[in-house]
Design an enzyme around this catalytic site. Structure first.
Site, PDB file in Angstrom:
ATOM      1  N   HIS A   1     -10.895  -0.227   0.192  1.00 40.21           N
ATOM      2  CA  HIS A   1     -10.819   0.906   1.136  1.00 40.21           C
ATOM      3  C   HIS A   1     -12.220   1.004   1.727  1.00 40.21           C
ATOM      4  CE1 HIS A   1      -9.831   5.311   2.079  1.00 40.21           C
ATOM      5  NE2 HIS A   1     -11.121   5.232   2.289  1.00 40.21           N
TER       6      HIS A   1
ATOM      7  N   ASN B   1      -4.480   5.903  -7.406  1.00 38.05           N
ATOM      8  CA  ASN B   1      -5.060   7.258  -7.437  1.00 38.05           C
ATOM      9  C   ASN B   1      -4.077   8.317  -7.917  1.00 38.05           C
ATOM     10  OD1 ASN B   1      -3.589   7.032  -5.081  1.00 38.05           O
ATOM     11  ND2 ASN B   1      -5.005   8.244  -3.846  1.00 38.05           N
TER      12      ASN B   1
ATOM     13  N   HIS C   1       0.842  -1.205   0.000  1.00 38.58           N
ATOM     14  CA  HIS C   1       0.000   0.000   0.000  1.00 38.58           C
ATOM     15  C   HIS C   1       0.874   1.252   0.000  1.00 38.58           C
ATOM     16  CE1 HIS C   1      -4.122   1.653   1.391  1.00 38.58           C
ATOM     17  NE2 HIS C   1      -3.427   2.618   0.799  1.00 38.58           N
TER      18      HIS C   1
ATOM     19  N   ASP D   1      -8.464   2.577  -3.788  1.00 40.49           N
ATOM     20  CA  ASP D   1      -8.036   3.172  -2.521  1.00 40.49           C
ATOM     21  C   ASP D   1      -8.052   4.697  -2.542  1.00 40.49           C
ATOM     22  OD1 ASP D   1      -6.830   3.031   0.189  1.00 40.49           O
ATOM     23  OD2 ASP D   1      -5.252   4.130  -0.821  1.00 40.49           O
TER      24      ASP D   1
ATOM     25  N   HIS E   1       2.462  14.394   0.760  1.00 41.10           N
ATOM     26  CA  HIS E   1       1.738  15.609   0.367  1.00 41.10           C
ATOM     27  C   HIS E   1       2.694  16.792   0.446  1.00 41.10           C
ATOM     28  CE1 HIS E   1      -2.297  14.024   0.028  1.00 41.10           C
ATOM     29  NE2 HIS E   1      -2.147  13.381   1.172  1.00 41.10           N
TER      30      HIS E   1
ATOM     31  N   HIS F   1       1.634   5.085  -1.963  1.00 36.58           N
ATOM     32  CA  HIS F   1       1.238   6.111  -2.940  1.00 36.58           C
ATOM     33  C   HIS F   1       2.508   6.750  -3.478  1.00 36.58           C
ATOM     34  CE1 HIS F   1      -3.079   5.938  -1.995  1.00 36.58           C
ATOM     35  NE2 HIS F   1      -2.684   5.694  -0.750  1.00 36.58           N
ATOM     36  N   LEU F   2       2.805   6.456  -4.739  1.00 40.97           N
ATOM     37  CA  LEU F   2       4.027   7.010  -5.347  1.00 40.97           C
ATOM     38  C   LEU F   2       3.748   8.331  -6.058  1.00 40.97           C
ATOM     39  CD1 LEU F   2       5.778   3.797  -6.740  1.00 40.97           C
ATOM     40  CD2 LEU F   2       6.332   5.095  -4.668  1.00 40.97           C
TER      41      LEU F   2
ATOM     42  N   ASN G   1      -6.645   9.184   6.529  1.00 38.51           N
ATOM     43  CA  ASN G   1      -7.876   8.469   6.243  1.00 38.51           C
ATOM     44  C   ASN G   1      -7.575   6.994   5.998  1.00 38.51           C
ATOM     45  OD1 ASN G   1     -10.579   8.144   5.750  1.00 38.51           O
ATOM     46  ND2 ASN G   1     -10.427   8.614   3.579  1.00 38.51           N
TER      47      ASN G   1
ATOM     48  N   ASP H   1       0.559   2.652   3.640  1.00 39.04           N
ATOM     49  CA  ASP H   1      -0.280   3.778   3.201  1.00 39.04           C
ATOM     50  C   ASP H   1       0.551   5.060   3.168  1.00 39.04           C
ATOM     51  OD1 ASP H   1      -2.417   5.168   2.221  1.00 39.04           O
ATOM     52  OD2 ASP H   1      -3.667   4.989   4.017  1.00 39.04           O
TER      53      ASP H   1
END
Lengths: 319, 437
Positions: free
Chosen positions: B179, B92, B58, B152, B309, B60-61, B278, B305
């Site tokens: 998710h 995403n 899990h 997700d 950001h 996020h790249l 989240n 996860d």
């Protein structure tokens, strides 16, 4: 006193009483022909309003002007905030301008805390309402109003020990209720929240208040000294919190019948603006028991007292 | 060919101390007192623990589309620094990874970077919009060979769509990673609904919004006899539902994030948006339930996860801030804290939750292999006795790290990815593994 006023819970009993006492003095100023003190001369106070609230802004503005501060009104509407400028950039701009204090109203809970704990701005931060979190000056003016009704000229130095306060309506979304339960319990009052279960938090165990669903039962058993009706916001009306406005008014609204059930000395409060016929009927709103306009008047004195407490200490340190 | 690497006196998860010889991309010898052949880099691993390279299910790249937060390169560099040799990139992105073209692009960027295997996760629905099934078959048959599908960030909420997706992926041995978040119950939600949200005046994200979806999905998985993977479980109730489902023989696997294992919603009182995530940080009681479940096997894996950001997405009022926090470079330490330092579990379990099981769930044959002769040389070497204070600077492009200032146990000393040292003595290699390494 501390540098900021972010939460009613930040005030100790002594500090709260001190502010109420200073406000007594300020209310004497407000009764004079020349309603002005030089206390904050040369200080710049910015009213930073990201959310419309003419009443609160005017109240702060009058308070600031009566203390001779230089006042800047910064409204998010028509400013660069509506073009997407961040809270950070706005704060840094105010810092660059040289604001000694920022009175902030924001739709996001915690916005005043974020401003105070960032290093974007050095001045004092006064929370004038943050989302559904707190509105500490409202709680102070409410306490001031109660104290004055109960103790009259003997008010200075007094707290609200043993006073029973019922706060009725949309507790879930009310910053007024949150600040009041903190301050009133600090001052020794006993707080009761009355609301439909949908308008109470799912877990209210952190609140310093007893919870009730049934208004009439609460009035009969608790015999409150103060009943505070909360404004029902329009956006709650069609979101399944209750079936219809009529039903809400019948079960949780204050009306002549319920006014009759109060003990003789009890008062009815409302932070305004009122939805007449919804949470409060005209008979109640216009009765001598109603303190609505006193609350407005007292609001100016309280805000003067808060500004004085936060900003004049700094002045004496400067000397 | 990589040069040969000899790890001397490394302790395996079993406790056994041994030497490990790596040649090319394989482990060629595991024995005590191996003599180093010529041209061999010798790493003294005395007092260190050597484990199979970690696998994150899990991650996020952010690339393509959100390169200001992270790229495949910086994300896999952070992964390497955290001891990972494989990551699964969530869908995403912008464009969303919902076509063969996008997933192949992401896989290609992973190979080019050379810091870890990058397995793209395909979106379940077109544009993550929850309306129409994406071309799952095309993604499965693409060069990226996608086997894990997830929306997700959003829940596959439509029960019919979820049922069909669970059925459809059986055709190519895929799995849906859900998710679990009922969208209606979480409109405008900002933090865990409970005592703290009531006091802070922040809109609540009730645990029932997660649990009701998990309950539905395990029943759907049972009904159509398929596999379902539950992303980032965050509540005691979710644990109980998964436990019940497993006892019933339902093919469900469950994941917990590092942050849900050690942080709770009391932290939100600061209104510091670094804690906005989240699903939200829950109560201490939930934290304890998740820890127990990770130890007893109800929860199968730790998935980071990792959600980078940019600064401006966190340096603002709570409501305006983005959800998500970094995790790749601290996950192993948190696993060590929960499993080893607690005295309640062991290194074998840590290997399961960080390497073996995630690879198994995703069907990654080339990851999660044991440290044994013939295995692909994906090896993470940890100093278990190290104690470090987490700092903001890291290999990730972002700094939304909730652990800054915290003391955490353990440090990744070396990461060997397919025989190439991506991390050596705690330092990131200046370039990734090339085609000739």
């Amino acid at each position: 006193m501390t540098k900021h006023l972010l939460s009613a819970g930040d005030l100790s009993r002594e500090q709260a009483i001190e502010i109420l006492d200073i406000a007594e003095g300020m209310s004497n100023v407000n009764d004079r022909e020349i309603k002005k003190l030089p206390t904050l001369r040369g200080k710049t106070v910015v009213n930073l309003f990201f959310e419309d609230s003419t009443r609160t802004r005017i109240s702060f503005e009058v308070a600031e002007k009566r203390l001779s501060a230089d006042v800047i009104n910064f409204s998010a509407k028509g400013s660069s905030v509506s073009k997407g400028e961040s809270l950070k950039d706005t704060a840094q701009t105010l810092e660059a301008i040289g604001a000694d204090a920022v009175v902030i109203r924001h739709s996001a809970s915690g916005a005043a805390n974020v401003l105070a704990h960032s290093n974007w701005i050095q001045g004092s931060i006064i929370n004038a309402g943050d989302g559904t979190h707190e509105h500490p000056t409202q709680a102070l003016l409410d306490a001031f109003t109660m104290r004055k009704r109960i103790h009259g000229a003997q008010s200075p130095g007094k707290a609200l020990d043993g006073v029973k306060v019922a706060i009725v309506g949309d507790i879930l979304h009310s910053r007024v209720a949150r600040s009041n339960q903190l301050l009133l319990s600090t001052l020794g009052a006993e707080v009761h929240f009355v609301a439909p279960p949908t308008l109470l938090p799912q877990n209210a165990s952190g609140f310093k208040a007893a919870l009730h669903y049934n208004l009439d039962e609460m009035l009969a058993t608790e015999k409150p000294d103060v009943v505070m009706m909360l404004r029902l916001q329009a956006e709650r009306m069609n979101a399944s919190y209750f079936p219809t406005e009529r039903e809400y008014a019948r079960i949780w609204g204050f009306n002549a019948g319920r006014l009759g059930a109060l003990k003789d000395s009890a008062i009815v409060m409302h932070p305004g603006p009122m939805n007449r016929g919804l949470e409060i009927d005209a008979v109640t709103a216009d009765s001598p028991r109603s303190t609505v306009l006193e609350q407005v008047t007292n609001g100016v004195s309280i805000r003067m007292a808060v500004l004085y407490s936060l900003l004049s200490g700094e002045r004496s340190a400067d000397v | 060919m990589s040069k040969q690497i000899l790890l001397k006196n490394a302790q395996l998860a079993s406790g056994e101390v041994t030497d490990i010889l790596v040649a090319g991309d394989r482990i060629v010898e595991v024995a005590t007192a191996i003599t180093a052949p010529s041209e061999t880099e010798v790493l003294d691993c005395t007092g260190l623990v050597a484990l199979p390279g970690f696998v994150d299910l899990h991650t996020h790249l952010r690339e393509p589309g959100f390169e200001q937060s992270e790229t495949v390169l910086t994300g896999t560099q952070a992964a390497a620094m955290g001891g990972y040799t494989a990551v699964h990139a969530m869908a995403n992105t912008m464009p969303v990874a919902d076509t063969a073209g996008v997933v192949e692009q992401i896989a290609g960027l992973g190979i080019e970077a050379g810091y870890a295997d990058v397995y793209p996760i395909g979106a379940v629905t077109v544009g993550l919009e929850g309306k129409q099934m994406a071309e799952l078959g095309a993604m499965a048959n693409s060069k990226a060979k996608v086997r894990v599908f997830s929306d997700d960030g959003k829940c596959v909420h439509d029960p019919v769509l979820m049922r069909r997706a669970l059925e459809y992926v059986k055709a190519f041995g895929g799995v849906i990673a859900q998710h679990a978040q009922d969208p209606r119950l979480t409109e405008g939600a900002q933090m865990n609904e409970g005592k703290v949200s009531a006091e802070l005046g922040l809109t609540g994200w009730p645990s029932v919004a997660e649990e009701s979806i998990i309950a539905r999905d395990v029943l759907l998985a049972e009904h159509v006899d398929s596999r379902v993977h539950i992303c980032h479980l965050s509540t005691r109730g979710s644990v109980e539902i998964v436990k019940w489902a497993k006892a019933r023989g339902i093919r469900v696997t469950a994941e917990v994030t590092p942050h849900h294992l050690i942080l709770d919603d009391e932290l939100v009182r600061s209104y510091d948006a670094v804690y906005k995530v989240n699903p939200p940080l829950r109560t201490q009681d939930d934290v304890l339930a998740l820890r127990e479940a990770l130890i007893d096997g109800t929860i199968d894996i730790i998935g980071t996860d990792h959600a980078p950001h940019p600064i401006e997405a966190k340096d603002c009022e709570w409501n305006a801030a983005a959800f998500g926090m970094l995790g790749l470079e601290t996950a192993a330490s948190i696993a060590q804290l929960v499993l080893i330092e607690s005295g309640k579990s062991d290194w074998n379990r840590l290997v399961e939750v960080l390497a073996t099981k995630p690879a198994q769930i995703a069907g990654d044959a080339e990851n999660g292999q044991p440290i044994a002769v013939g295995s692909i040389a994906n090896i993470t070497v940890i100093d278990p006795k190290a104690n470090r204070t987490v700092v903001a600077e890291s290999a990730s492009r972002s700094i939304n790290n909730p652990y800054v200032g915290m003391q955490l146990p353990g440090r990744v000393i070396h990461t060997i990815y397919r025989g190439y040292q991506t991390v050596k003595n705690g330092e990131l290699a200046s370039r990734g593994r090339g085609r000739n390494d």
